[in-house]
Scaffold this motif. Structure first.
Motif, short mmCIF file in Angstrom:
data_model
loop_
_atom_site.label_atom_id
_atom_site.label_comp_id
_atom_site.label_asym_id
_atom_site.label_seq_id
_atom_site.Cartn_x
_atom_site.Cartn_y
_atom_site.Cartn_z
N MET A 1 0.85 -1.19 0.00
CA MET A 1 0.00 0.00 0.00
C MET A 1 0.89 1.24 0.00
O MET A 1 1.15 1.83 1.04
CB MET A 1 -0.93 -0.03 1.20
CG MET A 1 -2.04 -1.04 1.05
SD MET A 1 -3.26 -0.99 2.36
CE MET A 1 -2.83 -2.49 3.20
N ILE A 2 1.30 1.58 -1.18
CA ILE A 2 2.25 2.68 -1.38
C ILE A 2 1.70 4.00 -0.84
O ILE A 2 2.45 4.81 -0.31
CB ILE A 2 2.62 2.79 -2.87
CG1 ILE A 2 3.41 1.54 -3.28
CG2 ILE A 2 3.40 4.05 -3.16
CD1 ILE A 2 3.67 1.43 -4.75
N PHE A 3 0.39 4.23 -0.96
CA PHE A 3 -0.20 5.49 -0.52
C PHE A 3 0.09 5.77 0.96
O PHE A 3 0.10 6.92 1.39
CB PHE A 3 -1.70 5.53 -0.78
CG PHE A 3 -2.52 4.73 0.19
CD1 PHE A 3 -2.99 5.30 1.37
CD2 PHE A 3 -2.81 3.40 -0.05
CE1 PHE A 3 -3.74 4.56 2.28
CE2 PHE A 3 -3.56 2.66 0.84
CZ PHE A 3 -4.02 3.24 2.01
N LEU A 4 0.33 4.74 1.76
CA LEU A 4 0.57 4.92 3.19
C LEU A 4 1.86 5.67 3.50
O LEU A 4 1.97 6.31 4.55
CB LEU A 4 0.61 3.56 3.89
CG LEU A 4 -0.71 3.01 4.37
CD1 LEU A 4 -0.52 1.61 4.94
CD2 LEU A 4 -1.37 3.91 5.37
N ALA B 1 -9.84 8.26 2.85
CA ALA B 1 -10.13 8.61 1.45
C ALA B 1 -9.12 7.94 0.51
O ALA B 1 -9.50 7.38 -0.53
CB ALA B 1 -10.13 10.12 1.27
N ASN B 2 -7.85 8.03 0.85
CA ASN B 2 -6.81 7.37 0.05
C ASN B 2 -7.04 5.87 -0.01
O ASN B 2 -6.93 5.25 -1.06
CB ASN B 2 -5.44 7.65 0.65
CG ASN B 2 -4.84 8.94 0.20
OD1 ASN B 2 -3.98 8.97 -0.66
ND2 ASN B 2 -5.28 10.04 0.79
N PHE B 3 -7.37 5.29 1.14
CA PHE B 3 -7.60 3.86 1.21
C PHE B 3 -8.84 3.46 0.40
O PHE B 3 -8.83 2.45 -0.31
CB PHE B 3 -7.75 3.42 2.67
CG PHE B 3 -7.94 1.95 2.86
CD1 PHE B 3 -6.96 1.05 2.43
CD2 PHE B 3 -9.07 1.44 3.46
CE1 PHE B 3 -7.12 -0.32 2.60
CE2 PHE B 3 -9.25 0.07 3.63
CZ PHE B 3 -8.28 -0.81 3.20
N ALA B 4 -9.90 4.25 0.50
CA ALA B 4 -11.12 3.97 -0.27
C ALA B 4 -10.82 3.93 -1.77
O ALA B 4 -11.29 3.04 -2.48
CB ALA B 4 -12.20 5.00 0.05
N LYS B 5 -10.02 4.87 -2.23
CA LYS B 5 -9.64 4.85 -3.65
C LYS B 5 -8.82 3.61 -3.97
O LYS B 5 -9.04 2.94 -4.98
CB LYS B 5 -8.85 6.11 -4.01
CG LYS B 5 -8.43 6.13 -5.46
CD LYS B 5 -7.60 7.33 -5.83
CE LYS B 5 -7.23 7.23 -7.30
NZ LYS B 5 -6.17 8.14 -7.66
N PHE B 6 -7.88 3.29 -3.10
CA PHE B 6 -6.99 2.15 -3.31
C PHE B 6 -7.76 0.83 -3.45
O PHE B 6 -7.41 -0.01 -4.27
CB PHE B 6 -5.98 2.07 -2.15
CG PHE B 6 -5.00 0.95 -2.25
CD1 PHE B 6 -3.94 1.00 -3.14
CD2 PHE B 6 -5.14 -0.18 -1.44
CE1 PHE B 6 -3.03 -0.05 -3.23
CE2 PHE B 6 -4.24 -1.23 -1.52
CZ PHE B 6 -3.18 -1.16 -2.42
N ILE B 7 -8.82 0.66 -2.65
CA ILE B 7 -9.59 -0.61 -2.68
C ILE B 7 -10.93 -0.47 -3.40
O ILE B 7 -11.74 -1.39 -3.37
CB ILE B 7 -9.80 -1.17 -1.26
CG1 ILE B 7 -10.64 -0.24 -0.39
CG2 ILE B 7 -8.46 -1.51 -0.62
CD1 ILE B 7 -11.08 -0.84 0.93
#
Length: 190
Positions: A1-4, A63-69
């Motif tokens: 999960m790169i966004f993290l 929000a980032n996680f919601a987009k990711f999954i």
């Protein structure tokens, strides 16, 4: 999960828990995220808004996680100012978020979808008695939406969680992970 990586900031004292929550949520293929208490952000120099790491910045991380999954975040707050600030931080994720202005207990009473990931962080913890009663009401109200695969994250351990922890334990939830600031529950354990 790169966004993290962008949230792994020394000031983000809740990062360890969110990393764990996102890993488990990803494994469980969650799609509905509900947050009570929207991130406030911080205003500097009249108009410039920036992340307030003391606040945790949960909304932008969700929000980032919601987009990711490819999930959806429902974020409820009683403060229009908080919601407007969060909308600025999450603008590029707007298709993954529904903001709800109002009392979180009323919001949860009307919410009619199963909740995969529930984050209870409304009501300031400066008054631990009132905050704990409020969080317990949120826990009780949302129980109808919780399933065996759900994750429930309680914020402000020791100030808001004084009643809800016992409620979840009495309802056969298990503590999956715990930090100085937060407690994560699930029916299934890990």
């Amino acid at each position: 999960m790169i966004f993290l990586k962008k949230f792994n900031n020394i000031k983000n004292i809740r990062f360890e828990m969110f990393k764990k929550v996102f890993e488990l949520s990803f494994q469980r293929k969650h799609k509905i995220i509900v947050e009570t208490g929207t991130s406030r952000g911080k205003i500097k120099f009249l108009f410039f808004k920036k992340y307030n790491w003391k606040d945790g910045m949960s909304t932008i991380m969700f929000a980032n996680f919601a987009k990711f999954i490819d999930a959806h975040l429902y974020s409820c707050d009683i403060s229009e100012k908080n919601i407007n600030n969060a909308k600025i931080f999450t603008k590029k994720y707007s298709k993954y978020i529904t903001f709800c202005l109002g009392n979180s207990i009323f919001f949860l009473k009307k919410f009619d979808k199963p909740i995969d990931l529930l984050y209870l962080d409304s009501y300031d913890g400066h008054d631990p008695v009132a905050a704990s009663i409020h969080q317990l009401e949120e826990a009780e109200t949302s129980l109808k939406n919780i399933h065996n695969n759900s994750l429930i994250l309680l914020d402000d351990k020791g100030s808001k969680t004084n009643l809800s922890v016992n409620f979840y334990l009495k309802n056969n939830f298990k503590i999956v992970f715990e930090t100085k600031y937060q407690i994560l529950f699930s029916k299934n354990g890990i």
